[in-house]
Motif scaffolding. Structure first.
Motif, PDB file in Angstrom:
ATOM      1  N   ARG A  55     -35.423 -36.681 -18.821  1.00 29.19           N
ATOM      2  CA  ARG A  55     -35.364 -36.389 -17.393  1.00 29.19           C
ATOM      3  C   ARG A  55     -33.912 -36.429 -16.898  1.00 29.19           C
ATOM      4  O   ARG A  55     -33.595 -35.936 -15.828  1.00 29.19           O
ATOM      5  CB  ARG A  55     -36.241 -37.407 -16.640  1.00 29.19           C
ATOM      6  N   LEU A 114     -41.723 -45.948  -3.563  1.00 32.53           N
ATOM      7  CA  LEU A 114     -41.685 -44.905  -4.593  1.00 32.53           C
ATOM      8  C   LEU A 114     -42.856 -43.936  -4.425  1.00 32.53           C
ATOM      9  O   LEU A 114     -42.661 -42.745  -4.204  1.00 32.53           O
ATOM     10  CB  LEU A 114     -41.704 -45.554  -5.988  1.00 32.53           C
ATOM     11  N   ILE A 143     -28.435 -44.272 -17.880  1.00 33.84           N
ATOM     12  CA  ILE A 143     -28.978 -45.572 -18.328  1.00 33.84           C
ATOM     13  C   ILE A 143     -30.487 -45.556 -18.123  1.00 33.84           C
ATOM     14  O   ILE A 143     -30.955 -45.245 -17.019  1.00 33.84           O
ATOM     15  CB  ILE A 143     -28.338 -46.746 -17.549  1.00 33.84           C
ATOM     16  N   ASN A 176     -39.757 -48.349 -20.605  1.00 35.00           N
ATOM     17  CA  ASN A 176     -41.190 -48.053 -20.425  1.00 35.00           C
ATOM     18  C   ASN A 176     -41.573 -46.606 -20.726  1.00 35.00           C
ATOM     19  O   ASN A 176     -42.700 -46.351 -21.122  1.00 35.00           O
ATOM     20  CB  ASN A 176     -41.682 -48.503 -19.035  1.00 35.00           C
ATOM     21  N   PHE A 232     -46.213 -54.701 -13.370  1.00 29.80           N
ATOM     22  CA  PHE A 232     -45.848 -54.143 -14.678  1.00 29.80           C
ATOM     23  C   PHE A 232     -46.758 -54.655 -15.788  1.00 29.80           C
ATOM     24  O   PHE A 232     -46.324 -55.075 -16.855  1.00 29.80           O
ATOM     25  CB  PHE A 232     -44.375 -54.425 -14.997  1.00 29.80           C
ATOM     26  N   PRO A 254     -34.673 -47.122 -18.969  1.00 28.43           N
ATOM     27  CA  PRO A 254     -35.489 -48.305 -19.245  1.00 28.43           C
ATOM     28  C   PRO A 254     -36.336 -48.108 -20.511  1.00 28.43           C
ATOM     29  O   PRO A 254     -36.320 -47.027 -21.111  1.00 28.43           O
ATOM     30  CB  PRO A 254     -36.390 -48.373 -18.010  1.00 28.43           C
ATOM     31  N   GLU A 314     -34.835 -52.670 -25.920  1.00 32.95           N
ATOM     32  CA  GLU A 314     -36.160 -52.761 -26.579  1.00 32.95           C
ATOM     33  C   GLU A 314     -36.553 -51.461 -27.292  1.00 32.95           C
ATOM     34  O   GLU A 314     -37.311 -51.486 -28.240  1.00 32.95           O
ATOM     35  CB  GLU A 314     -37.267 -53.082 -25.556  1.00 32.95           C
ATOM     36  N   VAL A 372     -31.303 -54.618 -11.031  1.00 31.83           N
ATOM     37  CA  VAL A 372     -30.148 -54.132 -11.804  1.00 31.83           C
ATOM     38  C   VAL A 372     -29.507 -52.945 -11.081  1.00 31.83           C
ATOM     39  O   VAL A 372     -28.283 -52.798 -11.074  1.00 31.83           O
ATOM     40  CB  VAL A 372     -30.576 -53.768 -13.250  1.00 31.83           C
ATOM     41  N   ILE A 400     -26.896 -54.149  -8.740  1.00 32.96           N
ATOM     42  CA  ILE A 400     -25.670 -54.589  -9.442  1.00 32.96           C
ATOM     43  C   ILE A 400     -24.823 -53.369  -9.803  1.00 32.96           C
ATOM     44  O   ILE A 400     -23.603 -53.355  -9.602  1.00 32.96           O
ATOM     45  CB  ILE A 400     -26.038 -55.364 -10.737  1.00 32.96           C
ATOM     46  N   CYS A 458     -43.374 -47.391 -13.261  1.00 28.94           N
ATOM     47  CA  CYS A 458     -42.845 -47.605 -11.907  1.00 28.94           C
ATOM     48  C   CYS A 458     -43.827 -47.046 -10.878  1.00 28.94           C
ATOM     49  O   CYS A 458     -43.856 -47.484  -9.736  1.00 28.94           O
ATOM     50  CB  CYS A 458     -41.496 -46.933 -11.760  1.00 28.94           C
ATOM     51  N   VAL A 513     -21.436 -51.612 -20.053  1.00 29.83           N
ATOM     52  CA  VAL A 513     -21.679 -50.719 -18.903  1.00 29.83           C
ATOM     53  C   VAL A 513     -20.553 -50.882 -17.878  1.00 29.83           C
ATOM     54  O   VAL A 513     -20.074 -49.895 -17.313  1.00 29.83           O
ATOM     55  CB  VAL A 513     -23.075 -50.984 -18.289  1.00 29.83           C
ATOM     56  N   GLY A 573     -41.032 -49.974  -8.089  1.00 28.64           N
ATOM     57  CA  GLY A 573     -42.050 -49.557  -7.130  1.00 28.64           C
ATOM     58  C   GLY A 573     -43.051 -50.672  -6.867  1.00 28.64           C
ATOM     59  O   GLY A 573     -43.055 -51.709  -7.552  1.00 28.64           O
ATOM     60  N   THR A 597     -32.145 -45.384 -14.330  1.00 28.94           N
ATOM     61  CA  THR A 597     -33.552 -45.701 -14.076  1.00 28.94           C
ATOM     62  C   THR A 597     -33.794 -47.107 -14.593  1.00 28.94           C
ATOM     63  O   THR A 597     -33.487 -47.415 -15.753  1.00 28.94           O
ATOM     64  CB  THR A 597     -34.497 -44.703 -14.783  1.00 28.94           C
ATOM     65  N   GLU A 646     -43.470 -56.150  -8.363  1.00 27.99           N
ATOM     66  CA  GLU A 646     -44.016 -55.217  -9.358  1.00 27.99           C
ATOM     67  C   GLU A 646     -44.741 -56.022 -10.428  1.00 27.99           C
ATOM     68  O   GLU A 646     -44.166 -56.969 -10.974  1.00 27.99           O
ATOM     69  CB  GLU A 646     -42.836 -54.526 -10.054  1.00 27.99           C
ATOM     70  N   PHE A 677     -39.034 -36.033  -8.109  1.00 27.87           N
ATOM     71  CA  PHE A 677     -39.505 -37.405  -8.341  1.00 27.87           C
ATOM     72  C   PHE A 677     -38.459 -38.369  -7.809  1.00 27.87           C
ATOM     73  O   PHE A 677     -37.283 -38.268  -8.151  1.00 27.87           O
ATOM     74  CB  PHE A 677     -39.692 -37.603  -9.851  1.00 27.87           C
TER      75      PHE A 677
HETATM   76  P1  NAP Z   1     -33.975 -53.045 -16.258  1.00 28.43           P
HETATM   77  O1  NAP Z   1     -34.053 -54.424 -16.747  1.00 28.43           O
HETATM   78  O2  NAP Z   1     -33.407 -52.798 -14.916  1.00 28.43           O
HETATM   79  O3  NAP Z   1     -33.145 -52.235 -17.375  1.00 28.43           O
HETATM   80  C1  NAP Z   1     -32.927 -50.864 -17.265  1.00 28.43           C
HETATM   81  C2  NAP Z   1     -31.665 -50.491 -18.020  1.00 28.43           C
HETATM   82  O4  NAP Z   1     -30.549 -51.152 -17.425  1.00 28.43           O
HETATM   83  C3  NAP Z   1     -31.676 -50.893 -19.487  1.00 28.43           C
HETATM   84  O5  NAP Z   1     -31.012 -49.907 -20.241  1.00 28.43           O
HETATM   85  C4  NAP Z   1     -30.882 -52.187 -19.471  1.00 28.43           C
HETATM   86  O6  NAP Z   1     -30.248 -52.455 -20.691  1.00 28.43           O
HETATM   87  C5  NAP Z   1     -29.855 -51.897 -18.400  1.00 28.43           C
HETATM   88  N1  NAP Z   1     -29.314 -53.108 -17.797  1.00 28.43           N
HETATM   89  C6  NAP Z   1     -29.948 -54.280 -17.562  1.00 28.43           C
HETATM   90  N2  NAP Z   1     -29.102 -55.160 -16.977  1.00 28.43           N
HETATM   91  C7  NAP Z   1     -27.923 -54.526 -16.837  1.00 28.43           C
HETATM   92  C8  NAP Z   1     -26.646 -54.914 -16.305  1.00 28.43           C
HETATM   93  N3  NAP Z   1     -26.444 -56.130 -15.776  1.00 28.43           N
HETATM   94  N4  NAP Z   1     -25.644 -54.029 -16.323  1.00 28.43           N
HETATM   95  C9  NAP Z   1     -25.849 -52.819 -16.843  1.00 28.43           C
HETATM   96  N5  NAP Z   1     -27.016 -52.378 -17.369  1.00 28.43           N
HETATM   97  C10 NAP Z   1     -28.052 -53.221 -17.353  1.00 28.43           C
HETATM   98  O7  NAP Z   1     -35.392 -52.313 -16.263  1.00 28.43           O
HETATM   99  P2  NAP Z   1     -36.478 -52.269 -17.414  1.00 28.43           P
HETATM  100  O8  NAP Z   1     -37.107 -53.611 -17.508  1.00 28.43           O
HETATM  101  O9  NAP Z   1     -35.896 -51.659 -18.632  1.00 28.43           O
HETATM  102  O10 NAP Z   1     -37.509 -51.208 -16.810  1.00 28.43           O
HETATM  103  C11 NAP Z   1     -38.476 -51.529 -15.896  1.00 28.43           C
HETATM  104  C12 NAP Z   1     -38.026 -51.186 -14.490  1.00 28.43           C
HETATM  105  O11 NAP Z   1     -37.678 -49.808 -14.414  1.00 28.43           O
HETATM  106  C13 NAP Z   1     -39.127 -51.370 -13.471  1.00 28.43           C
HETATM  107  O12 NAP Z   1     -38.595 -51.982 -12.326  1.00 28.43           O
HETATM  108  C14 NAP Z   1     -39.580 -49.945 -13.169  1.00 28.43           C
HETATM  109  O13 NAP Z   1     -40.181 -49.787 -11.918  1.00 28.43           O
HETATM  110  C15 NAP Z   1     -38.294 -49.215 -13.289  1.00 28.43           C
HETATM  111  N6  NAP Z   1     -38.550 -47.788 -13.528  1.00 28.43           N
HETATM  112  C16 NAP Z   1     -38.341 -46.914 -12.505  1.00 28.43           C
HETATM  113  C17 NAP Z   1     -38.616 -45.565 -12.689  1.00 28.43           C
HETATM  114  C18 NAP Z   1     -38.400 -44.577 -11.573  1.00 28.43           C
HETATM  115  O14 NAP Z   1     -38.389 -43.384 -11.856  1.00 28.43           O
HETATM  116  N7  NAP Z   1     -38.211 -44.997 -10.337  1.00 28.43           N
HETATM  117  C19 NAP Z   1     -39.099 -45.114 -13.914  1.00 28.43           C
HETATM  118  C20 NAP Z   1     -39.299 -46.036 -14.941  1.00 28.43           C
HETATM  119  C21 NAP Z   1     -39.012 -47.380 -14.730  1.00 28.43           C
HETATM  120  P3  NAP Z   1     -30.769 -53.643 -21.663  1.00 28.43           P
HETATM  121  O15 NAP Z   1     -32.097 -53.210 -22.146  1.00 28.43           O
HETATM  122  O16 NAP Z   1     -29.735 -53.672 -22.730  1.00 28.43           O
HETATM  123  O17 NAP Z   1     -30.826 -54.882 -20.824  1.00 28.43           O
END
Ligand code: NAP
Length: 489
Positions: free
Chosen positions: A171, A421, A159, A163, A395, A161, A190, A244, A247, A296, A224, A265, A239, A393, A459
């Motif tokens: 990865r 992170l 799964i 960004n 962002f 994100p 998105e 989330v 959850i 992140c 999911v 992060g 990621t 964060e 990472f």
């Molecule tokens: P997000 O809202 O947590 O969503 C990430 C993924 O999870 C998406 O595919 C999303 O699908 C899915 N998702 C959301 N709610 C869910 C649920 N209740 N059950 C199952 N799947 C669910 O994160 P984002 O806004 O896309 O990305 C930004 C975040 O990612 C930031 O917090 C950033 O720090 C983090 N990030 C971390 C890393 C790392 O390597 N540590 C790298 C990049 C980003 P939908 O789009 O369909 O909701």
């Protein structure tokens, strides 16, 4: 690189907008489609299929059917297919960069960097596929041999994100396939087109039917949950946000699914008095503004020692003011829009909260009027420690600058977060850099650098930034189980 194509219709990869199940591109059971917008204009640019729970089950059927054959494929053959994925990504770097820029909004130069970075995961794991070794030891009591073999964990749910729509996918896909696992990728709503482009590219490279399946759905949680309830799914690699992630960890507990979590992060960027300030400003701009702040690893809190504070703040604000804000796909843009209207409101709320509590805006400080989701590059001084922005964060393109006096104070402030992170440290004293690095609670430290990401490096985060590591040799082990065989000969 060649010049970018003019609209999404000119990008051949944009035609892949249906579910990838087995080797077939399918409409899915839902009659409606998911709209994809260009954040630079807010306009609809394409749509993708909307999977149902039944489509998700079909994806697991395809991944499970392909699992035994793929696990038995010679590591060299798996590696060569991944190597072809790398080559195709480089061949198509221009159109992939343009696609990322259109659906995510990021500046074309950031999108190009992302494509090259994403491609490197295919190259790295093509090389790792043939380096899966085991262990052999004599048991301490001498009674038998301890043989340890690494085997693919099985059907994996990936799964990702929005960004880094290409890099976060490769990865995970590359190590999963290198390890001999089949997978189902669920990208963010998105940015689905880049994910489907990765699927098309994998098929062209020779990835067999069912080894990679990709589904998008507007019923994210339902789909999911169904996948995580399926006993055939043995791995979740996620990621996204910490919220989330929590959850999904709870849900994965029902079937005791192995989880790798790359979460949010809140990176501190520490500048000591003895730092080379010009280098610190340049590194700070990379750490803050790569991807328009939507990373992140983005520097979230700048801690500058009192003696360097005036010079660093002035030079950093000049650099932020000098950024050219514009549509992502315009080659002259430095900073594109945020991903959607919600992201703009969140960033604006954080800035308003800081200002209410005493912060001073040096530049930016508000959304930019007009079409698209733009926020002005912003620098905040006189930061109150209790502002929401200190804990959350951002962002977005906002840099809050705090002042500290002693090394101990910098470490204490940097570690005062649930996240762990990455941390950045600027000092010309390497002994200090290493001493501080050991005390910082983060999975990754950058000393005199604004960037840590490297496919050859592990990472990942500590505390609530995640579990496990991606990249390096660690990345492939996340998709393998150690099997211990007790034997005697
Ligand atoms: P997000 O809202 O947590 O969503 C990430 C993924 O999870 C998406 O595919 C999303 O699908 C899915 N998702 C959301 N709610 C869910 C649920 N209740 N059950 C199952 N799947 C669910 O994160 P984002 O806004 O896309 O990305 C930004 C975040 O990612 C930031 O917090 C950033 O720090 C983090 N990030 C971390 C890393 C790392 O390597 N540590 C790298 C990049 C980003 P939908 O789009 O369909 O909701």
């Amino acid at each position: 690189m060649q010049s970018a194509s003019k609209s999404i219709q000119d990008i051949p990869y944009a035609q892949f907008n249906n579910l990838l199940i087995g080797s077939a591109w399918q409409q899915g059971g839902q009659t409606g489609r998911i709209s994809v917008e260009d954040p630079s204009t807010g306009e609809h640019i394409n749509d993708v299929a909307d999977a149902t729970v039944a489509d998700a089950a079909a994806a697991v059927d395809a991944a499970a059917a392909a699992a035994e054959g793929w696990a038995a494929t010679a590591p060299r053959e798996r590696g060569e297919i991944l190597r072809r994925c790398f080559e195709l990504m480089i061949r198509d770097a221009d159109q992939l960069a343009r696609l990322i820029s259109l659906e995510n909004g990021k500046a074309l130069k950031d999108a190009r960097s992302e494509v090259l970075y994403a491609a490197e995961f295919f190259r790295w794991f093509a090389e790792e596929a043939v380096r899966i070794s085991g262990d052999l030891a004599i048991a301490p009591g001498g009674a038998n041999r301890i043989l340890v073999q690494y085997q693919p964990i099985g059907v994996s749910l990936l799964i990702t994100p929005w960004n880094f729509p290409a890099a976060m996918a490769t990865r995970k896909i590359a190590p999963a396939l290198a390890a001999g696992c089949t997978c189902i990728l669920k990208p963010a709503t998105e940015t689905p087109l880049t994910a489907y482009a990765m699927g098309a590219l994998c098929l062209e490279a020779g990835v067999p039917a069912g080894v990679i399946n990709i589904i998008t759905s507007s019923a994210t949680s339902e789909v999911v949950n169904a996948l995580l309830s399926d006993k055939r799914v043995r791995k979740l690699s996620f990621t996204g946000s910490t919220e989330v992630g929590r959850i999904l960890l709870r849900k994965a507990a029902d079937q005791v699914i192995n989880c790798s979590m790359e979460l949010g992060g809140n990176a501190p960027f520490i500048v000591f008095d003895d730092a080379d300030i010009e280098k610190a400003v340049a590194g700070g701009m990379i750490a803050k503004m790569r991807n328009g702040g939507e990373a992140c690893t983005a520097a979230n809190r700048f801690y500058v020692q009192r003696g360097a504070a005036d010079k660093f703040s002035r030079r950093f604000a000049e650099a932020m003011e000098g950024l050219r804000v514009g549509p992502g796909a315009d080659p002259s843009t430095d900073c594109g829009p945020l991903v959607n209207a919600k992201a703009v409101s969140k960033v604006d709320e954080l800035v308003k909260d800081a200002v209410r509590r005493s912060a001073r805006i040096v530049c930016g400080g508000s959304p930019i009027d007009g079409a698209g989701y733009f926020y002005a590059p912003t620098v905040l001084l006189d930061m109150p420690a209790d502002a929401d922005i200190t804990r959350e964060e951002i962002f977005g393109p906002v840099a809050p600058i705090y002042i500290f006096d002693t090394e101990e104070e910098a470490i204490q402030l940097a570690n005062d977060t649930e996240y762990g992170l990455v941390s950045y440290v600027y000092t010309e004293d390497l002994r200090r850099g290493l001493r501080v690095s050991e005390k910082l609670e983060a999975g990754m430290i950058a000393i005199n650098r604004g960037l840590v990401s490297d496919p050859a490096a592990p990472f990942g985060g500590v505390k609530q930034s995640g579990l496990g590591r991606e990249g390096a040799h660690h990345g492939i082990l996340e998709f393998m189980e150690a099997k211990y065989i007790a034997t005697d000969w």
